[in-house]
Design a protein around this motif. Structure first.
Motif, PDB file in Angstrom:
ATOM      1  N   PRO A 295       0.929  -1.118  -0.042  1.00  0.00           N
ATOM      2  CA  PRO A 295       0.080   0.007  -0.031  1.00  0.00           C
ATOM      3  C   PRO A 295       0.894   1.213  -0.032  1.00  0.00           C
ATOM      4  O   PRO A 295       2.158   1.173   0.509  1.00  0.00           O
ATOM      5  N   LYS A 369      -8.394   3.057   3.853  1.00  0.00           N
ATOM      6  CA  LYS A 369      -7.074   1.986   3.691  1.00  0.00           C
ATOM      7  C   LYS A 369      -7.844   0.782   3.736  1.00  0.00           C
ATOM      8  O   LYS A 369      -7.306  -0.147   2.929  1.00  0.00           O
ATOM      9  N   LYS A 372      -8.974   0.136   0.291  1.00  0.00           N
ATOM     10  CA  LYS A 372      -8.163  -0.037  -0.832  1.00  0.00           C
ATOM     11  C   LYS A 372      -7.234  -1.273  -0.502  1.00  0.00           C
ATOM     12  O   LYS A 372      -6.876  -2.194  -1.519  1.00  0.00           O
ATOM     13  N   THR A 373      -7.200  -1.827   0.664  1.00  0.00           N
ATOM     14  CA  THR A 373      -6.793  -3.129   0.846  1.00  0.00           C
ATOM     15  C   THR A 373      -7.580  -4.248   0.178  1.00  0.00           C
ATOM     16  O   THR A 373      -6.930  -5.243  -0.409  1.00  0.00           O
TER      17      THR A 373
END
Length: 386
Positions: A295, A369, A372-373
């Protein structure tokens, strides 16, 4: 009249109704039990073993949880029975799972209306009670937690400041004599440790308990009827129907759930007298491949293990851990959400230390986050599935 602070500013108080409201974050009863396991697992308690059992106290079914950790003194048991007090810190590189100082309260009150804690530390034995029934009976408008401490060398002597608490525990708990209280303390098999007994267990509309204690004498199960609790806990299988074949055993069996609860177990869990055999999931997979997630918000890559589930191809998805503790199991991603056979049977394992778990530790906060993960890790179509 509202309680006043040092400067006369009113203090916030906590209504007894909050005990029930707080417990409703656990839609699935095993997540409530996991909170109690976590407390023993954390390095400030450092238990090596944790026992879970169904017992009968004066003709009443109860749940019993016991560890052989360091035990609690008066200050620690008071914090355990209070809200928001968590001073846990890493010990020898082991990070605590608990963060919010709420796990015991939400977990115990989800399982039953009343709980009593017996604990032995090196210097003192303590008993504390958190009971909705007690608070209703005395008409309390704030949460009151009776606590009694005994010096280890003088078991029968109770300080004057603890006599009112002892009187209430004897009257409103299943243990109505001082000898019964002492017997429960002595029943903690190790030199130090803690035992929690929960009674007035939550019932269902058709049964006196939401658990099935009869089907397997060495397990605690959620009844086989496919009720709303199991629907909430079951993985989301995409466009296909939810069937019994693709509901993991860990959804309805406490023994199975405990076997995958920790990525690298450090504590032995015993359910109804029989040890739980921990599943090191990565070692059970076939066609294993290593991948990485990098990331933009982290300086290093995060390893992910993918492989084919040789035990049941109907159970697949991503296993997301946080600080070694399972947060989400069999979470379908990418091609696994589509109406085809791609990714079927493939399991991924990732340690998401960079995400924040929700209040009940059954999911992650829906942050940028997290999104996106979940969008970046679906590489399961790369694994050979035949």
């Amino acid at each position: 009249m509202a309680a006043q602070g040092d400067r006369g500013v009113p203090l916030s108080t906590l209504c007894p109704k909050y005990l029930h409201a707080n417990s409703t974050s656990h839609t699935w009863p095993f997540s409530a039990i996991a909170e109690l396991i976590d407390n023993a697992y954390d390095p400030d308690v450092n238990a090596k073993q944790f026992w879970i059992d169904k017992i009968v106290v004066k003709k009443q079914d109860c749940l019993s949880f016991m560890d052989n950790g360091y035990g609690l003194d008066k200050d620690k048991i008071h914090k355990m029975l209070s809200f928001g007090y968590s001073d846990k810190t890493p010990v020898k590189g082991v990070k605590p799972i608990g963060m919010y100082g709420n796990g015991f309260k939400s977990g115990s009150m989800r399982l039953g209306r009343d709980a009593i804690v017996f604990s032995k530390s090196k210097s003192v034995s303590c008993v504390g009670m958190l009971s909705q029934t007690y608070l209703e009976e005395i008409g309390a408008n704030q949460i009151i937690v009776p606590i009694v401490c005994f010096e280890r060398k003088e078991k029968k002597n109770v300080r004057e400041e603890h006599k009112a608490s002892l009187q209430d525990i004897l009257r409103y708990s299943p243990f109505n004599k001082p000898e019964e209280i002492q017997a429960e303390i002595d029943g903690i098999s190790s030199k130090t440790g803690t035992r929690i007994i929960i009674w007035n267990l939550r019932s269902t509309s058709s049964k006196p308990s939401e658990f099935d204690f009869e089907r397997d004498r060495y397990d605690i199960r959620i009844p086989s009827e496919f009720d709303e609790t199991m629907k909430d806990a079951a993985p989301k299988p995409g466009p296909s129907q939810v069937t019994k074949s693709n509901i993991p055993e860990s959804v309805s069996s406490l023994r199975a759930y405990c076997s995958i609860l920790y990525l690298k177990p450090r504590m032995q869990i015993i359910v109804r007298g029989q040890k739980v055999k921990s599943q090191l999931i990565a070692k059970t997979l076939a066609f294993v491949r290593k991948d990485h997630y990098k990331p933009t918000f982290l300086p290093k890559r995060i390893p992910i293990t993918f492989g084919y589930n040789t035990r049941s191809k109907d159970q697949y998805g991503i296993m997301l851990y946080h600080k070694n503790r399972l947060i989400k199991a069999y979470e379908r991603v990418g091609c696994q959400l589509k109406a085809n056979n791609k990714g079927v049977g493939v399991i991924g394992i990732i340690e998401c230390f960079f995400l924040e778990p929700t209040h009940n530790k059954q999911s992650f906060d829906e942050t940028d986050k997290y999104r996106k993960t979940m969008n970046s890790i679906p590489r399961s179509d790369r694994i050979k599935t035949g």
